[in-house]
Design a protein around this motif. Structure first.
Motif, PDB file in Angstrom:
ATOM      1  N   ARG A  52      31.398  46.124  41.581  1.00 54.21           N
ATOM      2  CA  ARG A  52      32.459  46.694  42.415  1.00 54.21           C
ATOM      3  C   ARG A  52      33.279  45.606  43.109  1.00 54.21           C
ATOM      4  O   ARG A  52      34.514  45.637  43.103  1.00 54.21           O
ATOM      5  CB  ARG A  52      31.806  47.619  43.448  1.00 54.21           C
ATOM      6  CG  ARG A  52      32.741  48.173  44.515  1.00 54.21           C
ATOM      7  CD  ARG A  52      31.911  48.758  45.652  1.00 54.21           C
ATOM      8  NE  ARG A  52      32.755  49.334  46.696  1.00 54.21           N
ATOM      9  CZ  ARG A  52      32.908  50.632  46.907  1.00 54.21           C
ATOM     10  NH1 ARG A  52      32.262  51.497  46.128  1.00 54.21           N
ATOM     11  NH2 ARG A  52      33.676  51.079  47.875  1.00 54.21           N
ATOM     12  N   ASP A  53      32.602  44.631  43.705  1.00 56.54           N
ATOM     13  CA  ASP A  53      33.303  43.568  44.427  1.00 56.54           C
ATOM     14  C   ASP A  53      34.024  42.618  43.485  1.00 56.54           C
ATOM     15  O   ASP A  53      35.074  42.074  43.830  1.00 56.54           O
ATOM     16  CB  ASP A  53      32.319  42.791  45.303  1.00 56.54           C
ATOM     17  CG  ASP A  53      31.706  43.657  46.392  1.00 56.54           C
ATOM     18  OD1 ASP A  53      32.360  44.635  46.793  1.00 56.54           O
ATOM     19  OD2 ASP A  53      30.572  43.368  46.830  1.00 56.54           O
ATOM     20  N   ALA A  54      33.451  42.399  42.289  1.00 57.22           N
ATOM     21  CA  ALA A  54      34.109  41.531  41.310  1.00 57.22           C
ATOM     22  C   ALA A  54      35.414  42.153  40.838  1.00 57.22           C
ATOM     23  O   ALA A  54      36.432  41.467  40.675  1.00 57.22           O
ATOM     24  CB  ALA A  54      33.181  41.282  40.126  1.00 57.22           C
ATOM     25  N   ASN A  55      35.399  43.473  40.631  1.00 63.38           N
ATOM     26  CA  ASN A  55      36.620  44.169  40.226  1.00 63.38           C
ATOM     27  C   ASN A  55      37.688  44.042  41.309  1.00 63.38           C
ATOM     28  O   ASN A  55      38.866  43.788  41.018  1.00 63.38           O
ATOM     29  CB  ASN A  55      36.299  45.647  39.982  1.00 63.38           C
ATOM     30  CG  ASN A  55      37.528  46.459  39.625  1.00 63.38           C
ATOM     31  OD1 ASN A  55      38.077  46.367  38.537  1.00 63.38           O
ATOM     32  ND2 ASN A  55      37.991  47.275  40.573  1.00 63.38           N
ATOM     33  N   ALA A  56      37.268  44.193  42.582  1.00 67.39           N
ATOM     34  CA  ALA A  56      38.214  44.047  43.686  1.00 67.39           C
ATOM     35  C   ALA A  56      38.768  42.624  43.750  1.00 67.39           C
ATOM     36  O   ALA A  56      39.957  42.423  44.015  1.00 67.39           O
ATOM     37  CB  ALA A  56      37.531  44.409  45.006  1.00 67.39           C
ATOM     38  N   ALA A  57      37.908  41.633  43.503  1.00 66.30           N
ATOM     39  CA  ALA A  57      38.356  40.242  43.533  1.00 66.30           C
ATOM     40  C   ALA A  57      39.421  39.979  42.479  1.00 66.30           C
ATOM     41  O   ALA A  57      40.398  39.258  42.724  1.00 66.30           O
ATOM     42  CB  ALA A  57      37.164  39.305  43.335  1.00 66.30           C
ATOM     43  N   TRP A  58      39.265  40.577  41.308  1.00 63.01           N
ATOM     44  CA  TRP A  58      40.262  40.396  40.250  1.00 63.01           C
ATOM     45  C   TRP A  58      41.591  41.034  40.626  1.00 63.01           C
ATOM     46  O   TRP A  58      42.666  40.501  40.336  1.00 63.01           O
ATOM     47  CB  TRP A  58      39.751  40.969  38.928  1.00 63.01           C
ATOM     48  CG  TRP A  58      38.898  39.992  38.183  1.00 63.01           C
ATOM     49  CD1 TRP A  58      37.558  40.007  38.029  1.00 63.01           C
ATOM     50  CD2 TRP A  58      39.357  38.821  37.502  1.00 63.01           C
ATOM     51  NE1 TRP A  58      37.134  38.923  37.309  1.00 63.01           N
ATOM     52  CE2 TRP A  58      38.213  38.188  36.957  1.00 63.01           C
ATOM     53  CE3 TRP A  58      40.606  38.245  37.298  1.00 63.01           C
ATOM     54  CZ2 TRP A  58      38.304  36.995  36.232  1.00 63.01           C
ATOM     55  CZ3 TRP A  58      40.689  37.066  36.566  1.00 63.01           C
ATOM     56  CH2 TRP A  58      39.551  36.464  36.046  1.00 63.01           C
TER      57      TRP A  58
END
Length: 413
Positions: free
Chosen positions: A354-360
């Motif tokens: 979830r956080d990796a998707n937001a970072a992208w």
């Protein structure tokens, strides 16, 4: 570029009394000036003009107020001009939608500093000890753990007493060269901050939130002991000092972690994209406010911004709306409750933390805002091959509760 160096002072008991006397005199002057300022109608001029009217009364005040003659001239002027800075700060908060009141008189515990502007101070050496010579005050021993370059001009010095009773001197310098930001950034990163993982970036790294539970427990025990003491008694004052030291210990460790993390991103990348968070507003939300307060996102982003400026790195704060819901691969928005820690797009099948998707998403918005071109490939194609190691020594020390780990930031079926 303006920059601040902070040094610890080591005054003698006699010098501590003298510093406290100067601080309290400045406090009384501030309270008197505030009373005089409130008598001046707004129609008499701008904010600056009205405050300067009060400042111009200093010469007459010294005739009957003997303690003012003990203050260096710029120290007294700075105490009065503090009214203007405080009103501007309140106005800025009001513009941001916060409810603000008016300025109040300062009690002794609320007025902790005084400032020398342009002159009245200098470094000196006496008996092999570095001292800070303050006009009309004393030669106060100073722990000079680093050197201020000769190319930088010291604009002002603020002497401050912390709640623990320790004294510090903050030197504001000008003339520090600011590197030019690269027109074609090579190494770029997007960062999503959180609570379970303090930071998750587009290079596939996750920074575990530091564990300060032991420090908080010691602080809470000290606070409980303080509540059992008779207010104002000798035992109460002793315990209050212990509580202040516990607070300072927790603050030091938190800021140490934030300094190392922000310095890593500012020095290792040409462009850093983050969310433009309203940290104060998030803390005021109901539920989980303690963890949000402890995360100190506002402090981290502030440190990261000025360090990026210092290192010549692009700092981009993007609109945070929808960064978690939006798919980094196709852009389709999907509702996710807070407990759902994985992103799975029903439209394109893209799966990621979830956080990796937001970072992208933060990364993409940052590049668009700066106007830098980037590959049209999906995060699946660009995130997985990243093998660039991140030195843990730059972020954490041996034995620190902070864990830096590699995560699968994007996994495709």
């Amino acid at each position: 570029m303006r920059y601040t160096y902070r040094f610890r002072l080591d005054p003698t008991p006699e010098q501590r009394e003298l510093l406290d006397h100067h601080r309290d005199t400045c406090r009384q002057l501030y309270n008197h000036a505030l009373n005089e300022f409130e008598k001046i109608p707004e129609s008499a001029g701008t904010l600056t003009q009205r405050v300067r009217q009060v400042r111009d009364q200093l010469t007459d005040l010294k005739v009957w107020w003997d303690e003012l003659n003990d203050l260096y001239s710029t120290v007294a002027q700075a105490a009065v001009m503090r009214i203007e800075n405080s009103i501007k700060a309140l106005s800025q908060l009001k513009q941001n939608g916060y409810k603000v009141g008016s300025l109040n008189w300062k009690a002794p515990k609320d007025f902790r500093s005084f400032t020398y502007i342009q002159s009245g101070f200098e470094f000196d050496s006496k008996n092999g000890q570095t001292v800070l010579s303050l006009s009309k005050l004393a030669d106060v021993p100073l722990i000079k753990h680093r050197t201020i370059p000769d190319t930088e001009t010291i604009k002002q010095v603020t002497i401050k007493k912390e709640p623990t009773g320790d004294w510090f001197a903050s030197f504001v310098v000008d003339g520090k060269e600011t590197p030019e930001k690269p027109t074609d950034p090579d190494r770029c990163v997007g960062i999503d901050v959180g609570i379970l993982k303090y930071a998750h970036d587009t290079d596939g790294y996750a920074i575990e939130s530091p564990d300060f539970s032991d420090e908080r427990e010691r602080l809470e025990r000290a606070q409980r002991d303080l509540s059992r003491k008779e207010h104002g008694s000798t035992n109460w004052e002793t315990q209050r000092q212990i509580v202040a030291e516990r607070h300072a210990d927790l603050k030091r460790k938190r800021r140490n972690f934030l300094h190392k993390l922000s310095n890593y991103y500012a020095t290792e990348y040409d462009l850093v994209a983050v969310e433009d968070l309203d940290a104060k507003g998030l803390v005021e939300l109901r539920k989980n406010s303690r963890n949000r307060t402890g995360a100190a996102w506002g402090t981290f982003l502030g440190m990261l911004e000025y360090k990026c400026e210092r290192e010549g790195t692009h700092f981009v704060a993007v609109n945070p709306r929808g960064t978690t819901k939006e798919c980094a691969s196709c852009g389709v928005k999907t509702e996710k409750p807070l407990w759902m820690r994985e992103h799975s797009c029903p439209a394109c099948g893209f799966e990621a933390d979830r956080d990796a998707n937001a970072a992208w998403n933060i990364f993409s918005r940052g590049l668009e805002e700066v106007g830098v071109g980037y590959s049209e490939s999906t995060p699946v194609e660009t995130a997985l091959p990243v093998d660039t190691p991140v030195s843990a020594k730059r972020v954490v020390e041996t034995g620190s509760p902070t864990l830096k780990e590699r995560t699968a930031s994007a996994v495709s079926e």
